[in-house]
Write a protein that holds these residues in place. Structure first.
Motif, PDB file in Angstrom:
ATOM      1  N   MET A   1      -0.010   0.209   8.852  1.00 51.12           N
ATOM      2  CA  MET A   1      -0.718   1.142   7.978  1.00 51.12           C
ATOM      3  C   MET A   1      -0.741   2.537   8.602  1.00 51.12           C
ATOM      4  SD  MET A   1      -1.757  -0.463   5.179  1.00 51.12           S
ATOM      5  CE  MET A   1      -3.314  -0.016   4.448  1.00 51.12           C
ATOM      6  N   LEU A   2      -0.963   2.604   9.911  1.00 48.26           N
ATOM      7  CA  LEU A   2      -1.012   3.903  10.572  1.00 48.26           C
ATOM      8  C   LEU A   2       0.351   4.586  10.600  1.00 48.26           C
ATOM      9  CD1 LEU A   2      -3.490   3.375  13.539  1.00 48.26           C
ATOM     10  CD2 LEU A   2      -3.866   4.623  11.410  1.00 48.26           C
ATOM     11  N   LYS A   3       1.416   3.807  10.602  1.00 47.64           N
ATOM     12  CA  LYS A   3       2.750   4.411  10.491  1.00 47.64           C
ATOM     13  C   LYS A   3       2.890   5.153   9.157  1.00 47.64           C
ATOM     14  CE  LYS A   3       5.160   1.019  13.396  1.00 47.64           C
ATOM     15  NZ  LYS A   3       6.079  -0.161  13.395  1.00 47.64           N
ATOM     16  N   ILE A   4       2.360   4.557   8.094  1.00 46.92           N
ATOM     17  CA  ILE A   4       2.384   5.214   6.785  1.00 46.92           C
ATOM     18  C   ILE A   4       1.529   6.464   6.817  1.00 46.92           C
ATOM     19  CG2 ILE A   4       1.861   4.942   4.327  1.00 46.92           C
ATOM     20  CD1 ILE A   4       2.244   1.894   4.746  1.00 46.92           C
ATOM     21  N   ALA A   5       0.364   6.388   7.483  1.00 42.35           N
ATOM     22  CA  ALA A   5      -0.508   7.560   7.607  1.00 42.35           C
ATOM     23  C   ALA A   5       0.215   8.704   8.316  1.00 42.35           C
ATOM     24  CB  ALA A   5      -1.782   7.186   8.359  1.00 42.35           C
ATOM     25  N   ALA A   6       0.937   8.380   9.394  1.00 42.30           N
ATOM     26  CA  ALA A   6       1.679   9.403  10.132  1.00 42.30           C
ATOM     27  C   ALA A   6       2.789  10.004   9.265  1.00 42.30           C
ATOM     28  CB  ALA A   6       2.266   8.807  11.414  1.00 42.30           C
ATOM     29  N   GLU A   7       3.452   9.162   8.473  1.00 42.48           N
ATOM     30  CA  GLU A   7       4.478   9.664   7.553  1.00 42.48           C
ATOM     31  C   GLU A   7       3.866  10.591   6.509  1.00 42.48           C
ATOM     32  OE1 GLU A   7       6.199   6.164   5.929  1.00 42.48           O
ATOM     33  OE2 GLU A   7       7.169   5.540   7.806  1.00 42.48           O
ATOM     34  N   ASN A   8       2.703  10.196   5.981  1.00 44.55           N
ATOM     35  CA  ASN A   8       2.027  11.033   4.986  1.00 44.55           C
ATOM     36  C   ASN A   8       1.617  12.376   5.592  1.00 44.55           C
ATOM     37  OD1 ASN A   8       2.276   9.126   2.962  1.00 44.55           O
ATOM     38  ND2 ASN A   8       0.263   8.228   3.296  1.00 44.55           N
ATOM     39  N   ALA A   9       1.153  12.339   6.850  1.00 42.84           N
ATOM     40  CA  ALA A   9       0.785  13.588   7.528  1.00 42.84           C
ATOM     41  C   ALA A   9       1.996  14.495   7.673  1.00 42.84           C
ATOM     42  CB  ALA A   9       0.181  13.278   8.902  1.00 42.84           C
ATOM     43  N   ALA A  10       3.121  13.915   8.090  1.00 45.76           N
ATOM     44  CA  ALA A  10       4.342  14.707   8.262  1.00 45.76           C
ATOM     45  C   ALA A  10       4.802  15.304   6.930  1.00 45.76           C
ATOM     46  CB  ALA A  10       5.438  13.838   8.872  1.00 45.76           C
ATOM     47  N   ASP A  11       4.726  14.499   5.867  1.00 47.07           N
ATOM     48  CA  ASP A  11       5.146  14.982   4.546  1.00 47.07           C
ATOM     49  C   ASP A  11       4.299  16.161   4.083  1.00 47.07           C
ATOM     50  OD1 ASP A  11       7.096  13.046   4.435  1.00 47.07           O
ATOM     51  OD2 ASP A  11       5.946  11.666   3.173  1.00 47.07           O
ATOM     52  N   ARG A  12       3.038  16.186   4.497  1.00 48.71           N
ATOM     53  CA  ARG A  12       2.115  17.240   4.076  1.00 48.71           C
ATOM     54  C   ARG A  12       2.006  18.373   5.105  1.00 48.71           C
ATOM     55  NH1 ARG A  12      -3.086  13.730   2.344  1.00 48.71           N
ATOM     56  NH2 ARG A  12      -4.065  15.824   2.343  1.00 48.71           N
ATOM     57  N   GLY A  13       2.764  18.257   6.200  1.00 41.16           N
ATOM     58  CA  GLY A  13       2.741  19.293   7.218  1.00 41.16           C
ATOM     59  C   GLY A  13       1.448  19.346   8.014  1.00 41.16           C
ATOM     60  N   ILE A  14       0.751  18.223   8.092  1.00 40.55           N
ATOM     61  CA  ILE A  14      -0.513  18.157   8.827  1.00 40.55           C
ATOM     62  C   ILE A  14      -0.205  17.692  10.248  1.00 40.55           C
ATOM     63  CG2 ILE A  14      -2.782  17.035   8.967  1.00 40.55           C
ATOM     64  CD1 ILE A  14      -2.636  16.723   5.893  1.00 40.55           C
TER      65      ILE A  14
ATOM     66  N   ILE B   1     -12.260   6.054  10.909  1.00 37.89           N
ATOM     67  CA  ILE B   1     -12.146   4.621  11.161  1.00 37.89           C
ATOM     68  C   ILE B   1     -11.570   3.923   9.933  1.00 37.89           C
ATOM     69  CG2 ILE B   1     -13.459   2.518  11.645  1.00 37.89           C
ATOM     70  CD1 ILE B   1     -13.563   4.264  14.007  1.00 37.89           C
ATOM     71  N   ALA B   2     -10.767   2.883  10.161  1.00 40.24           N
ATOM     72  CA  ALA B   2     -10.144   2.127   9.066  1.00 40.24           C
ATOM     73  C   ALA B   2      -9.353   3.074   8.167  1.00 40.24           C
ATOM     74  CB  ALA B   2     -11.190   1.346   8.269  1.00 40.24           C
ATOM     75  N   SER B   3      -8.509   3.881   8.799  1.00 44.11           N
ATOM     76  CA  SER B   3      -7.826   4.981   8.105  1.00 44.11           C
ATOM     77  C   SER B   3      -6.798   4.512   7.090  1.00 44.11           C
ATOM     78  CB  SER B   3      -7.137   5.890   9.128  1.00 44.11           C
ATOM     79  OG  SER B   3      -8.063   6.444  10.019  1.00 44.11           O
ATOM     80  N   GLY B   4      -6.249   3.316   7.258  1.00 44.91           N
ATOM     81  CA  GLY B   4      -5.237   2.861   6.323  1.00 44.91           C
ATOM     82  C   GLY B   4      -4.066   3.817   6.260  1.00 44.91           C
ATOM     83  N   THR B   5      -3.730   4.268   5.051  1.00 41.53           N
ATOM     84  CA  THR B   5      -2.586   5.172   4.882  1.00 41.53           C
ATOM     85  C   THR B   5      -2.966   6.635   5.103  1.00 41.53           C
ATOM     86  OG1 THR B   5      -2.942   5.339   2.487  1.00 41.53           O
ATOM     87  CG2 THR B   5      -1.483   3.577   3.273  1.00 41.53           C
ATOM     88  N   GLY B   6      -4.211   6.882   5.569  1.00 41.47           N
ATOM     89  CA  GLY B   6      -4.515   8.223   6.046  1.00 41.47           C
ATOM     90  C   GLY B   6      -5.712   8.943   5.476  1.00 41.47           C
ATOM     91  N   GLU B   7      -6.213   8.503   4.328  1.00 38.86           N
ATOM     92  CA  GLU B   7      -7.325   9.238   3.722  1.00 38.86           C
ATOM     93  C   GLU B   7      -8.666   8.564   3.999  1.00 38.86           C
ATOM     94  OE1 GLU B   7      -7.600  12.119   2.396  1.00 38.86           O
ATOM     95  OE2 GLU B   7      -5.480  12.591   2.492  1.00 38.86           O
TER      96      GLU B   7
ATOM     97  N   TRP C   1       0.824  -1.199   0.000  1.00 45.71           N
ATOM     98  CA  TRP C   1       0.000   0.000   0.000  1.00 45.71           C
ATOM     99  C   TRP C   1       0.864   1.257   0.000  1.00 45.71           C
ATOM    100  CZ3 TRP C   1      -5.154   0.944  -0.551  1.00 45.71           C
ATOM    101  CH2 TRP C   1      -5.964  -0.195  -0.667  1.00 45.71           C
ATOM    102  N   LYS C   2       1.991   1.221   0.690  1.00 51.33           N
ATOM    103  CA  LYS C   2       2.888   2.379   0.664  1.00 51.33           C
ATOM    104  C   LYS C   2       3.450   2.587  -0.742  1.00 51.33           C
ATOM    105  CE  LYS C   2       6.881   4.455   2.919  1.00 51.33           C
ATOM    106  NZ  LYS C   2       7.854   4.365   4.032  1.00 51.33           N
ATOM    107  N   LYS C   3       3.833   1.503  -1.383  1.00 52.74           N
ATOM    108  CA  LYS C   3       4.400   1.585  -2.730  1.00 52.74           C
ATOM    109  C   LYS C   3       3.398   2.179  -3.721  1.00 52.74           C
ATOM    110  CE  LYS C   3       6.027  -1.399  -6.506  1.00 52.74           C
ATOM    111  NZ  LYS C   3       6.388  -2.793  -6.890  1.00 52.74           N
ATOM    112  N   TRP C   4       2.138   1.766  -3.608  1.00 53.93           N
ATOM    113  CA  TRP C   4       1.121   2.164  -4.572  1.00 53.93           C
ATOM    114  C   TRP C   4       0.210   3.268  -4.045  1.00 53.93           C
ATOM    115  CZ3 TRP C   4       1.807   0.613  -9.346  1.00 53.93           C
ATOM    116  CH2 TRP C   4       2.507  -0.579  -9.588  1.00 53.93           C
ATOM    117  N   ASP C   5       0.634   3.956  -3.008  1.00 55.05           N
ATOM    118  CA  ASP C   5      -0.240   4.912  -2.326  1.00 55.05           C
ATOM    119  C   ASP C   5      -0.729   6.021  -3.264  1.00 55.05           C
ATOM    120  OD1 ASP C   5      -1.437   5.600   0.272  1.00 55.05           O
ATOM    121  OD2 ASP C   5      -0.227   7.412   0.133  1.00 55.05           O
TER     122      ASP C   5
END
Length: 281
Positions: free
Chosen positions: A85-98, A56-62, A23-27
């Motif tokens: 999956m939530l680790k990826i969500a947290a990384e995505n949040a950091a990348d977007r400054g959220i 709920i069921a946030s996966g990679t964050g969206e 999921w991270k690869k194809w996000d």
């Protein structure tokens, strides 16, 4: 939950952790594919400046991350069974400054929140996998404030989702894949007419509305489609793991042929169909 449902939940947790790298690869491709549904959910949810939202069921964050980006002083709590999956969500949040998000690993059927905590609850493509959908809905309603907004999405019927059936239909034609028991977790479990509305009413929701939403999986090539589906789709990987090399080659050839017939110009952009539900407590 009874012991059998807990076993299903634990198996799902293991599967989602296992497939998190795919999921991270194809996000980027997957989030582009799912964006129309997320956009409609957010439109229905109408998040306000200081809302506290449970995703709920946030996966990679969206769509939780986008909801958070629309809040001035509010926040979103992203939850999932899968810590990876939530680790990826947290990384995505950091990348977007959220920064106005929290992540929490938990089971939707045992939410660790007080009654009447959240202004809104969102859940994109989670219900079809919940072992006990009514219990999950009741838990979401329990933690939602009176007057709070609820929005979720599920996949529509197989005929509207060639992105799934192109490969799973081919697998089922070639292999003896056991049929899912009636009501068991699965991609199209929630497509049955009135099923979800009845669950939501029983859980205590009112003003239930539903809207069909279409999307497009922009793979561009058959190779991208095959690689994507064999790296993120657990049922596909599970079935192909039981096939010998010759059978895998046969299935792959037939999937490519089906794609070539549907997209003779070679541009593989596959339609999808989903249903978005919104309601109020």
């Amino acid at each position: 939950m009874d012991q059998e449902l807990e076993l299903i939940r634990d198996q799902q947790k293991e599967v989602w952790n296992k497939f998190s790298s795919g999921w991270k690869k194809w996000d980027e491709l997957m989030m582009d594919f799912l964006k129309p549904v997320g956009d409609e959910m957010i439109r229905q949810l109408d998040p306000k400046g200081n809302d506290t939202v449970l995703d709920i069921a946030s996966g990679t964050g969206e769509p939780g991350l986008t909801i958070a980006s629309l809040l001035d002083s509010g926040k979103v709590i992203l939850t999932d069974l899968s810590e990876d999956m939530l680790k990826i969500a947290a990384e995505n949040a950091a990348d977007r400054g959220i920064k106005n998000i929290e992540t929490l690993v938990c089971d939707v059927c045992e939410l660790p929140f007080e009654d009447n905590t959240f202004n809104a609850v969102s859940c994109r493509f989670g219900f079809m996998f919940f072992p006990d959908m009514l219990l999950a809905a009741k838990e979401m309603v329990r933690v939602l404030k009176p007057g709070g907004r609820f929005v979720t999405s599920v996949w529509d019927v197989p005929e509207k989702n060639f992105w799934v059936t192109a490969i799973m239909g081919t697998i089922n034609r070639n292999m003896d894949v056991p049929a899912l028991p009636p009501g068991a977790p699965g991609m199209f479990r929630c497509a049955k007419s009135d099923l979800m509305s009845d669950i939501f009413r029983e859980a205590g929701l009112t003003n239930i509305l539903e809207k069909a939403v279409s999307g497009k999986m922009n793979c561009q090539t058959a190779d991208v489609y095959w690689n994507l589906m064999t790296e993120v789709a657990a049922p596909v990987v599970a079935a192909l793991s039981k096939a010998d090399a010759a059978m895998k080659d046969k299935i792959k050839a037939e999937v490519y042929e089906a794609l070539n017939q549907k997209f003779p110009d070679g541009n593989v952009v596959i339609d999808s169909g989903a249903i978005v539900f919104c309601a109020v407590k």
